[in-house]
Design a protein around this motif. Structure first.
Motif, PDB file in Angstrom:
ATOM      1  N   ALA A  32     -11.143  -3.359  42.566  1.00 10.69           N
ATOM      2  CA  ALA A  32     -10.391  -3.170  41.324  1.00 10.69           C
ATOM      3  C   ALA A  32     -11.334  -2.853  40.161  1.00 10.69           C
ATOM      4  O   ALA A  32     -11.048  -1.975  39.334  1.00 10.69           O
ATOM      5  CB  ALA A  32      -9.557  -4.409  41.015  1.00 10.69           C
ATOM      6  N   ALA A  33     -12.473  -3.532  40.083  1.00  9.01           N
ATOM      7  CA  ALA A  33     -13.431  -3.283  39.007  1.00  9.01           C
ATOM      8  C   ALA A  33     -14.045  -1.891  39.123  1.00  9.01           C
ATOM      9  O   ALA A  33     -14.211  -1.184  38.114  1.00  9.01           O
ATOM     10  CB  ALA A  33     -14.528  -4.353  39.013  1.00  9.01           C
ATOM     11  N   LEU A  34     -14.373  -1.470  40.347  1.00  7.74           N
ATOM     12  CA  LEU A  34     -14.914  -0.124  40.536  1.00  7.74           C
ATOM     13  C   LEU A  34     -13.893   0.947  40.153  1.00  7.74           C
ATOM     14  O   LEU A  34     -14.230   1.957  39.532  1.00  7.74           O
ATOM     15  CB  LEU A  34     -15.372   0.069  41.985  1.00  7.74           C
ATOM     16  CG  LEU A  34     -16.647  -0.666  42.397  1.00  7.74           C
ATOM     17  CD1 LEU A  34     -16.868  -0.553  43.902  1.00  7.74           C
ATOM     18  CD2 LEU A  34     -17.843  -0.124  41.634  1.00  7.74           C
ATOM     19  N   GLN A  35     -12.619   0.724  40.515  1.00 10.64           N
ATOM     20  CA  GLN A  35     -11.583   1.699  40.171  1.00 10.64           C
ATOM     21  C   GLN A  35     -11.370   1.766  38.667  1.00 10.64           C
ATOM     22  O   GLN A  35     -11.206   2.852  38.107  1.00 10.64           O
ATOM     23  CB  GLN A  35     -10.266   1.362  40.879  1.00 10.64           C
ATOM     24  CG  GLN A  35      -9.194   2.419  40.667  1.00 10.64           C
ATOM     25  CD  GLN A  35      -9.613   3.786  41.192  1.00 10.64           C
ATOM     26  OE1 GLN A  35     -10.045   3.913  42.326  1.00 10.64           O
ATOM     27  NE2 GLN A  35      -9.490   4.810  40.357  1.00 10.64           N
ATOM     28  N   ALA A  36     -11.379   0.623  37.997  1.00 15.75           N
ATOM     29  CA  ALA A  36     -11.221   0.612  36.535  1.00 15.75           C
ATOM     30  C   ALA A  36     -12.371   1.361  35.874  1.00 15.75           C
ATOM     31  O   ALA A  36     -12.169   2.120  34.919  1.00 15.75           O
ATOM     32  CB  ALA A  36     -11.148  -0.829  36.025  1.00 15.75           C
ATOM     33  N   ASN A  37     -13.586   1.186  36.390  1.00 19.90           N
ATOM     34  CA  ASN A  37     -14.745   1.903  35.864  1.00 19.90           C
ATOM     35  C   ASN A  37     -14.596   3.413  36.089  1.00 19.90           C
ATOM     36  O   ASN A  37     -14.845   4.214  35.187  1.00 19.90           O
ATOM     37  CB  ASN A  37     -16.027   1.378  36.521  1.00 19.90           C
ATOM     38  CG  ASN A  37     -17.262   1.946  35.875  1.00 19.90           C
ATOM     39  OD1 ASN A  37     -17.362   2.006  34.664  1.00 19.90           O
ATOM     40  ND2 ASN A  37     -18.206   2.367  36.694  1.00 19.90           N
ATOM     41  N   ALA A  38     -14.178   3.814  37.274  1.00 21.71           N
ATOM     42  CA  ALA A  38     -13.981   5.234  37.578  1.00 21.71           C
ATOM     43  C   ALA A  38     -12.904   5.838  36.686  1.00 21.71           C
ATOM     44  O   ALA A  38     -13.042   6.959  36.194  1.00 21.71           O
ATOM     45  CB  ALA A  38     -13.619   5.420  39.052  1.00 21.71           C
ATOM     46  N   SER A  40     -12.105   4.852  33.661  1.00 23.75           N
ATOM     47  CA  SER A  40     -12.681   4.964  32.316  1.00 23.75           C
ATOM     48  C   SER A  40     -13.575   6.192  32.195  1.00 23.75           C
ATOM     49  O   SER A  40     -13.524   6.917  31.212  1.00 23.75           O
ATOM     50  CB  SER A  40     -13.483   3.714  31.963  1.00 23.75           C
ATOM     51  OG  SER A  40     -12.645   2.601  31.885  1.00 23.75           O
ATOM     52  N   VAL A  41     -14.404   6.419  33.203  1.00 21.22           N
ATOM     53  CA  VAL A  41     -15.298   7.586  33.201  1.00 21.22           C
ATOM     54  C   VAL A  41     -14.479   8.870  33.206  1.00 21.22           C
ATOM     55  O   VAL A  41     -14.758   9.810  32.459  1.00 21.22           O
ATOM     56  CB  VAL A  41     -16.275   7.537  34.400  1.00 21.22           C
ATOM     57  CG1 VAL A  41     -17.012   8.848  34.565  1.00 21.22           C
ATOM     58  CG2 VAL A  41     -17.248   6.384  34.234  1.00 21.22           C
ATOM     59  N   THR A  42     -13.431   8.936  34.005  1.00 23.40           N
ATOM     60  CA  THR A  42     -12.567  10.118  34.065  1.00 23.40           C
ATOM     61  C   THR A  42     -11.890  10.355  32.719  1.00 23.40           C
ATOM     62  O   THR A  42     -11.821  11.489  32.246  1.00 23.40           O
ATOM     63  CB  THR A  42     -11.507   9.964  35.166  1.00 23.40           C
ATOM     64  OG1 THR A  42     -12.178   9.779  36.416  1.00 23.40           O
ATOM     65  CG2 THR A  42     -10.598  11.178  35.248  1.00 23.40           C
ATOM     66  N   ALA A  43     -11.411   9.299  32.079  1.00 21.31           N
ATOM     67  CA  ALA A  43     -10.747   9.434  30.774  1.00 21.31           C
ATOM     68  C   ALA A  43     -11.724   9.948  29.721  1.00 21.31           C
ATOM     69  O   ALA A  43     -11.379  10.804  28.906  1.00 21.31           O
ATOM     70  CB  ALA A  43     -10.145   8.104  30.345  1.00 21.31           C
ATOM     71  N   LEU A  44     -12.964   9.440  29.732  1.00 24.41           N
ATOM     72  CA  LEU A  44     -13.965   9.899  28.775  1.00 24.41           C
ATOM     73  C   LEU A  44     -14.359  11.346  29.016  1.00 24.41           C
ATOM     74  O   LEU A  44     -14.560  12.107  28.068  1.00 24.41           O
ATOM     75  CB  LEU A  44     -15.220   9.013  28.846  1.00 24.41           C
ATOM     76  CG  LEU A  44     -15.109   7.647  28.210  1.00 24.41           C
ATOM     77  CD1 LEU A  44     -16.368   6.833  28.475  1.00 24.41           C
ATOM     78  CD2 LEU A  44     -14.858   7.766  26.712  1.00 24.41           C
ATOM     79  N   ALA A  45     -14.450  11.738  30.262  1.00 21.16           N
ATOM     80  CA  ALA A  45     -14.832  13.111  30.586  1.00 21.16           C
ATOM     81  C   ALA A  45     -13.784  14.100  30.104  1.00 21.16           C
ATOM     82  O   ALA A  45     -14.101  15.235  29.757  1.00 21.16           O
ATOM     83  CB  ALA A  45     -15.047  13.257  32.089  1.00 21.16           C
ATOM     84  N   GLY A  46     -12.535  13.689  30.028  1.00 16.01           N
ATOM     85  CA  GLY A  46     -11.468  14.571  29.585  1.00 16.01           C
ATOM     86  C   GLY A  46     -11.357  14.682  28.071  1.00 16.01           C
ATOM     87  O   GLY A  46     -10.650  15.529  27.559  1.00 16.01           O
ATOM     88  N   ARG A  47     -12.048  13.828  27.347  1.00 16.62           N
ATOM     89  CA  ARG A  47     -11.991  13.857  25.888  1.00 16.62           C
ATOM     90  C   ARG A  47     -13.142  14.679  25.345  1.00 16.62           C
ATOM     91  O   ARG A  47     -14.278  14.531  25.744  1.00 16.62           O
ATOM     92  CB  ARG A  47     -12.098  12.440  25.322  1.00 16.62           C
ATOM     93  CG  ARG A  47     -10.850  11.655  25.474  1.00 16.62           C
ATOM     94  CD  ARG A  47     -10.866  10.301  24.818  1.00 16.62           C
ATOM     95  NE  ARG A  47     -11.981  10.037  23.951  1.00 16.62           N
ATOM     96  CZ  ARG A  47     -12.375   8.831  23.608  1.00 16.62           C
ATOM     97  NH1 ARG A  47     -11.756   7.786  24.055  1.00 16.62           N
ATOM     98  NH2 ARG A  47     -13.390   8.653  22.807  1.00 16.62           N
ATOM     99  N   SER A  48     -12.854  15.536  24.409  1.00 19.74           N
ATOM    100  CA  SER A  48     -13.890  16.319  23.755  1.00 19.74           C
ATOM    101  C   SER A  48     -14.206  15.686  22.415  1.00 19.74           C
ATOM    102  O   SER A  48     -13.333  15.100  21.781  1.00 19.74           O
ATOM    103  CB  SER A  48     -13.403  17.754  23.538  1.00 19.74           C
ATOM    104  OG  SER A  48     -14.332  18.473  22.759  1.00 19.74           O
TER     105      SER A  48
END
Length: 171
Positions: A32-38, A40-48
């Motif tokens: 669950a912690a690894l998925q939450a981290n992934a 978060s990274v995906t959400a940040l990558a989509g933001r400019s």
């Protein structure tokens, strides 16, 4: 058995009996912690860090354009950029607020089909800061703050039909 400080995962001592349920619960927590981290990274990558604030296009040839900046909340931006997309043209002068005030004048803007000019304002999220801008070199106006900057006037040349400017905020 003790627990880890951050995720309360089991820490078995040498004499502890390892139970399958403890082990499975720990693996589920890690998953669950690894998925939450992934996520978060995906959400940040989509933001400019860039946001288009406005755009101006030229339906016909013009010799002057005013870019309204009065609605920009300067406190929201580290930098604000004005990008020119030319279809060929001439060099032009860039004024702040009014053409008649030579003191608030930037310099010549190269305007050709190859060179795409960018004016960058270095706001630093501080509307009370003196206007600092660059377009080929740095310009500082110690009498004009960003909160006083209401428009940029680009004039004294020609902008062909099909050219446009876009204004971008950078976080």
């Amino acid at each position: 058995m003790t627990k880890t400080a951050n995720y309360s995962l089991p820490q078995w001592d040498g004499s502890d009996r390892v139970l399958r349920t403890d082990f499975n619960e720990a693996m589920a927590d890690i998953d669950a912690a690894l998925q939450a981290n992934a996520d978060s990274v995906t959400a940040l990558a989509g933001r400019s860090r860039f946001t288009k604030l406005k755009e101006y296009s030229f339906p016909s040839q013009m010799t002057k354009i005013e870019i309204d900046l009065s609605d920009i909340d300067w406190s929201q931006w580290d930098k604000v950029h004005i990008d020119g997309i030319p279809t060929n043209g001439s060099q032009m002068l860039i004024y702040f607020n009014q053409v008649v005030n030579q003191k608030h004048k930037l310099y010549l803007l190269g305007w050709s089909g190859i060179y795409m000019p960018r004016i960058t304002f270095y706001v630093g999220n501080q509307p009370g800061r003196a206007v600092m801008a660059s377009q080929g070199g740095t310009f500082v106006d110690d009498e004009l703050t960003f909160s006083q900057l209401k428009k940029v006037i680009i004039s004294d040349g020609h902008m062909p039909e099909g050219s446009y400017f876009s204004v971008w905020g950078e976080k």
